[in-house]
Design a protein around this motif. Structure first.
Motif, short mmCIF file in Angstrom:
data_model
loop_
_atom_site.label_atom_id
_atom_site.label_comp_id
_atom_site.label_asym_id
_atom_site.label_seq_id
_atom_site.Cartn_x
_atom_site.Cartn_y
_atom_site.Cartn_z
N TYR A 296 0.95 -1.31 0.08
CA TYR A 296 -0.15 -0.05 0.11
C TYR A 296 0.93 1.28 0.10
O TYR A 296 2.06 1.39 0.60
CB TYR A 296 -0.86 -0.21 1.09
CG TYR A 296 -2.27 -0.87 1.26
CD1 TYR A 296 -3.09 -0.77 0.38
CD2 TYR A 296 -2.18 -1.94 2.02
CE1 TYR A 296 -4.23 -1.33 0.25
CE2 TYR A 296 -3.35 -2.77 2.20
CZ TYR A 296 -4.32 -2.47 1.10
OH TYR A 296 -5.37 -3.31 1.28
N GLU B 230 -16.74 -6.31 2.36
CA GLU B 230 -16.92 -6.21 3.66
C GLU B 230 -17.82 -4.77 3.95
O GLU B 230 -17.75 -3.85 3.43
CB GLU B 230 -15.60 -6.19 4.33
CG GLU B 230 -15.66 -6.24 5.63
CD GLU B 230 -14.24 -6.24 6.36
OE1 GLU B 230 -13.32 -5.83 5.62
OE2 GLU B 230 -14.03 -6.63 7.49
N GLU C 259 -16.46 -11.52 4.60
CA GLU C 259 -17.08 -11.59 5.74
C GLU C 259 -18.75 -11.15 5.81
O GLU C 259 -19.01 -10.46 6.37
CB GLU C 259 -16.53 -10.40 6.74
CG GLU C 259 -15.06 -10.55 6.77
CD GLU C 259 -14.73 -10.80 8.39
OE1 GLU C 259 -15.45 -11.03 9.01
OE2 GLU C 259 -13.54 -10.72 8.50
N SER D 118 -8.64 -9.47 3.26
CA SER D 118 -9.39 -8.69 2.52
C SER D 118 -8.50 -7.96 1.50
O SER D 118 -9.02 -7.60 0.14
CB SER D 118 -9.85 -7.21 3.07
OG SER D 118 -10.89 -7.75 4.21
N GLY E 50 -6.56 -8.45 10.19
CA GLY E 50 -5.16 -7.75 10.02
C GLY E 50 -4.31 -8.88 9.09
O GLY E 50 -3.15 -8.57 8.76
P1 ATP Z 1 -9.76 -7.90 8.57
O1 ATP Z 1 -10.59 -8.75 8.94
O2 ATP Z 1 -9.47 -6.65 9.71
O3 ATP Z 1 -10.32 -6.98 7.49
P2 ATP Z 1 -7.70 -8.76 7.14
O4 ATP Z 1 -7.16 -10.27 7.25
O5 ATP Z 1 -8.75 -8.69 5.83
O6 ATP Z 1 -8.19 -8.17 8.36
P3 ATP Z 1 -6.56 -6.67 5.49
O7 ATP Z 1 -7.80 -5.63 5.71
O8 ATP Z 1 -6.19 -7.16 4.35
O9 ATP Z 1 -6.63 -7.72 6.68
O10 ATP Z 1 -5.38 -5.65 6.02
C1 ATP Z 1 -4.00 -6.23 6.27
C2 ATP Z 1 -3.23 -5.25 6.60
O11 ATP Z 1 -3.13 -4.03 5.67
C3 ATP Z 1 -3.57 -4.34 8.01
O12 ATP Z 1 -2.33 -4.06 8.76
C4 ATP Z 1 -4.10 -3.04 7.34
O13 ATP Z 1 -3.96 -2.08 8.63
C5 ATP Z 1 -3.28 -2.66 6.15
N1 ATP Z 1 -4.30 -1.86 5.30
C6 ATP Z 1 -5.25 -2.42 4.67
N2 ATP Z 1 -6.02 -1.57 3.98
C7 ATP Z 1 -4.86 -0.56 3.59
C8 ATP Z 1 -4.68 0.75 3.10
N3 ATP Z 1 -5.91 1.10 2.14
N4 ATP Z 1 -3.75 1.25 3.07
C9 ATP Z 1 -2.59 0.72 3.95
N5 ATP Z 1 -2.80 -0.25 4.80
C10 ATP Z 1 -3.81 -0.98 4.60
#
Ligand code: ATP
Length: 245
Positions: free
Chosen positions: A16, A94, A169, A47, A43
């Motif tokens: 990102y 989500e 989700e 997603s 995290g």
């Molecule tokens: P959740 O169930 O909380 O959505 P996840 O497994 O789907 O968790 P992601 O949402 O993919 O995890 O996030 C993974 C990491 O990427 C996290 O540390 C989050 O802070 C970071 N992240 C997500 N979106 C962005 C963004 N747009 N810019 C910067 N960092 C991001």
């Protein structure tokens, strides 16, 4: 049984804003006709992985910087999200992301934005067949209950006639009873329409009850994978994702 590869994610890396490395060498495979679960803690990068596949990363300053995503035999990383929809992948985000100040029907029609055939009308009836409640709701989508909004989001995806639905989700914010109902419909959509589903879930128990195979992600990587039955039986999965039972 014939097994046809539909989606192949090979060793991808996602960043990102040019710096934060969120997915680090992730690989997974989805065979045609299956429901595949992608599990992991908050995290872990679940997603982000879905958005990498659907192209929606681009709208968040994210980028696949390494590896390859192949769909139906063709490389799709770097392609614009609307073109990925045209190829047959639709993501149910989500938090649902339905359009609050449009009606149910208008939201459903939006799902068909890439289509030019004359079966949109009959597909709306097909969606109402799965979600009869949506037919009764004639007001704005913003006034629907959480469960109804989730149903609308899934219905809108169906309107694109996708080959693969990426579902982020679906259980979020729903009562246990509604979660059961929504998962029952997800299973029927898979069986009756032949839509392949990649399912991200915190509710591992529910996800493994409908999936044939699953992947567990930690810190941007797959740390474990196996049949849904094997994962449900795995001691680590039980301890960390199934609440120790
Ligand atoms: P959740 O169930 O909380 O959505 P996840 O497994 O789907 O968790 P992601 O949402 O993919 O995890 O996030 C993974 C990491 O990427 C996290 O540390 C989050 O802070 C970071 N992240 C997500 N979106 C962005 C963004 N747009 N810019 C910067 N960092 C991001």
């Amino acid at each position: 049984a014939a097994t046809e590869m539909l989606l192949e994610v090979n060793n991808i890396e996602v960043v990102y804003n040019d710096v934060i490395l969120v997915v680090r060498g992730l690989s997974l495979a989805v065979l045609k006709g299956e429901i595949i679960a992608l599990l992991g803690a908050n995290g872990a990068g679940k997603s982000t992985t879905l958005k990498a596949i659907s192209g929606l990363l681009k709208t968040e300053e994210g980028e696949v910087t390494r590896g390859e995503i192949r769909f139906a035999g063709e490389r799709i990383n770097g392609i614009d999200p609307h073109l990925i929809v045209r190829r047959g992948i639709f993501q149910v985000m989500e938090g649902r992301r339905i359009i609050a100040d449009m009606t149910c029907l208008e939201n459903l029609r939006l799902g068909a934005f890439t289509r030019s055939d004359n079966q949109v009308k009959s597909d709306i009836d097909m969606v109402y067949g799965y979600f009869p409640r949506l037919k009764e709701r004639t007001g704005l989508a913003g006034y629907l209950s959480g469960g109804e909004q989730q149903m609308l989001a899934i219905g809108r995806a169906l309107m694109a006639r996708p080959k693969l639905i990426l579902m982020d989700e679906p259980s979020m914010g729903l009562s246990p009873l509604l979660v059961k109902e929504v998962f029952g419909i997800i299973q029927r959509i898979n069986r009756e329409l032949g839509v392949t589903i990649l399912l991200v879930e915190q509710n591992a128990r529910m996800a493994l009850s409908v999936a044939s195979y699953g992947y567990v992600m930690e810190q941007g990587k797959v740390v474990l994978d196996g049949t849904a039955a094997a994962l449900a039986d795995n001691e680590d999965v039980k301890e960390f994702y199934l609440g120790g039972h």
